[in-house]
Structure formats: structure tokens, C-alpha cells
Design an enzyme around this catalytic site. Structure first.
Site, mmCIF file in Angstrom:
data_model
loop_
_atom_site.group_PDB
_atom_site.id
_atom_site.type_symbol
_atom_site.label_atom_id
_atom_site.label_comp_id
_atom_site.label_asym_id
_atom_site.label_seq_id
_atom_site.Cartn_x
_atom_site.Cartn_y
_atom_site.Cartn_z
ATOM 1 N N CYS A 107 0.253 1.638 7.233
ATOM 2 C CA CYS A 107 -0.294 1.970 5.908
ATOM 3 C C CYS A 107 -1.577 2.784 6.026
ATOM 4 O O CYS A 107 -1.827 3.687 5.220
ATOM 5 C CB CYS A 107 -0.529 0.704 5.101
ATOM 6 S SG CYS A 107 1.019 -0.054 4.558
ATOM 7 N N GLU B 113 0.826 -1.206 0.000
ATOM 8 C CA GLU B 113 0.000 0.000 0.000
ATOM 9 C C GLU B 113 0.862 1.259 0.000
ATOM 10 O O GLU B 113 0.601 2.226 -0.694
ATOM 11 C CB GLU B 113 -0.923 0.029 1.234
ATOM 12 C CG GLU B 113 -1.944 -1.084 1.297
ATOM 13 C CD GLU B 113 -1.430 -2.318 2.028
ATOM 14 O OE1 GLU B 113 -0.228 -2.642 1.905
ATOM 15 O OE2 GLU B 113 -2.250 -2.957 2.707
HETATM 16 N N1 THU Z 1 2.138 -6.439 4.044
HETATM 17 C C1 THU Z 1 1.672 -5.567 3.108
HETATM 18 O O1 THU Z 1 2.223 -5.458 2.008
HETATM 19 N N2 THU Z 1 0.582 -4.831 3.415
HETATM 20 C C2 THU Z 1 -0.058 -4.843 4.626
HETATM 21 O O2 THU Z 1 -0.953 -4.054 4.861
HETATM 22 C C3 THU Z 1 0.344 -5.827 5.633
HETATM 23 C C4 THU Z 1 1.563 -6.607 5.348
HETATM 24 C C5 THU Z 1 3.320 -7.243 3.718
HETATM 25 C C6 THU Z 1 4.558 -6.834 4.467
HETATM 26 C C7 THU Z 1 5.357 -8.108 4.465
HETATM 27 O O3 THU Z 1 6.127 -8.160 3.265
HETATM 28 C C8 THU Z 1 4.334 -9.217 4.401
HETATM 29 O O4 THU Z 1 3.106 -8.597 4.056
HETATM 30 C C9 THU Z 1 4.162 -9.973 5.698
HETATM 31 O O5 THU Z 1 3.986 -9.117 6.764
#
Ligand code: THU
Length: 135
Positions: free
Chosen positions: A89, A55
Site C-alpha cells: 500500500c 488503502e
Molecule cells: N490490511 C489492510 O487493509 N491494510 C493494511 O495496510 C494492512 C492489512 C488488511 C488486509 C487483510 O484483510 C487484513 O488487514 C489482515 O491482514
């Protein structure tokens, strides 16, 4: 711009996620008020604290291209149920789209719609910095 187009953009980029440590691949796409879509993926790092969520990558791409008002954000993962943006985020999304809609989806087509206001009811806002400085 339809929600399906936004979800499709997030789904398309998701394959580029760099997530060798968690194996959680996330695709996100934000819609700007001028109709442009910016998509991003999560980018992990061997030094774990430097991970950036999909995000935030999408938001940073939008802002880097001059988009400042974001009206919607789609997030796609391959979980059984849609996942919602992490706290960091939510705060970053708020800066550029306090009234944005969120479309949370899975690669299997499960979809849930909500709003950023519902997920972040009491954000820390610009006024908390600017008004404080002027006081
Ligand atoms: N992650 C995201 O990309 N967006 C979120 O809102 C939560 C978590 C990703 C970060 C990390 O690479 C993986 O998910 C596991 O936490």
C-alpha cells in the site's frame, strides 16, 4: 478539510470491511487535492492471495473518479494502537501522493500522524521505469 473529517470517513466505511478470515476490519480514506474524499475497506477472499487492503481500495476509487493527486490518507482499525499501511500500500500510495500525510487512528481515538516519505524513504518511482526505457 480537517484530519478529523478524513478519520471520520475512514471510520464510517470500516463497518463494510469484508474480513471474515482475519477479522481485521480496516477503513481508509484518501483526500484529493481538489478536496474530495474517497474511502475504502479491506476486501478479503477465500482464496487468500486475492485480499486487497483498504488503502488500495481507497486509492483505486479516487483514481477511478479522476483524482490523481492525493494529499492525505487516514487509516482506522480497532487495534490498541494505530497500524501503518503495509508495504504494498505504501508503494501504491506513493504513485499518487509522494508527499502525503498519514493519519493513523484507532476507533478508540488514539491518533498518530506521520508522512508517507517517512514510511517509504526509497520508493520505486516512475522515473525508474521511464528513464530506463529511454536510455
Ligand atoms: N490490511 C489492510 O487493509 N491494510 C493494511 O495496510 C494492512 C492489512 C488488511 C488486509 C487483510 O484483510 C487484513 O488487514 C489482515 O491482514
Amino acid at each position: 478539510m480537517s484530519d478529523s473529517a478524513l478519520v471520520a470517513a475512514a471510520t464510517r466505511v470500516r463497518v463494510h470491511a469484508w474480513a471474515p478470515y482475519s477479522d481485521v476490519q480496516v477503513g481508509a480514506a484518501v483526500l484529493a487535492d481538489d478536496g474530495r474524499i474517497f474511502a475504502g475497506v479491506n476486501v478479503e477472499n477465500a482464496s487468500f492471495s486475492h485480499v486487497c487492503c483498504a488503502e488500495r481500495v481507497a486509492v483505486f476509487k479516487a483514481v477511478s473518479e479522476g483524482a490523481r493527486r492525493l494529499v492525505a490518507c487516514a487509516v482506522v482499525t480497532d487495534h490498541d494502537q494505530p497500524v501503518s499501511p503495509c508495504g504494498a500500500c505504501r508503494q501504491v500510495l506513493h504513485e499518487f501522493g509522494p508527499d502525503m500525510r498519514l493519519i493513523l487512528a484507532t476507533t478508540d481515538g488514539v491518533r498518530r500522524e506521520t508522512t508517507l516519505r517517512a514510511l517509504l524513504p526509497e520508493p520505486f518511482e516512475a522515473r525508474h521505469v521511464l528513464d530506463h526505457r529511454r536510455a
